[in-house]
Design a protein around this motif. Structure first.
Motif: not given
Length: 61
Positions: A29, A35-36
């Motif tokens: 990231i 986004k994780p």
């Protein structure tokens, strides 16, 4: 959706594996964005009798 795959010898604790996937996700990231929840990580444990370097099984070293 990125996929990070790690092959490693068995023997890490669940806590070490959790920390590894967290760090890999964070690094992705940080460097690539996203986004994780979009980062997939697989951990593949490979025994020394199924892994070789330089033509020699690690189980034979």
């Amino acid at each position: 959706m990125p996929m990070i795959s790690v092959s490693m010898f068995p023997g890490r604790t669940p806590a070490q594996k959790s920390a590894l996937v967290r760090e890999l996700t964070d690094a992705f990231i940080r460097t690539c964005g996203g986004k994780p929840e979009g980062v997939q990580v697989t951990l593949i444990e490979v025994g020394a009798d199924h892994w070789a370097t330089g033509g020699v099984l690690h189980s034979d070293r």
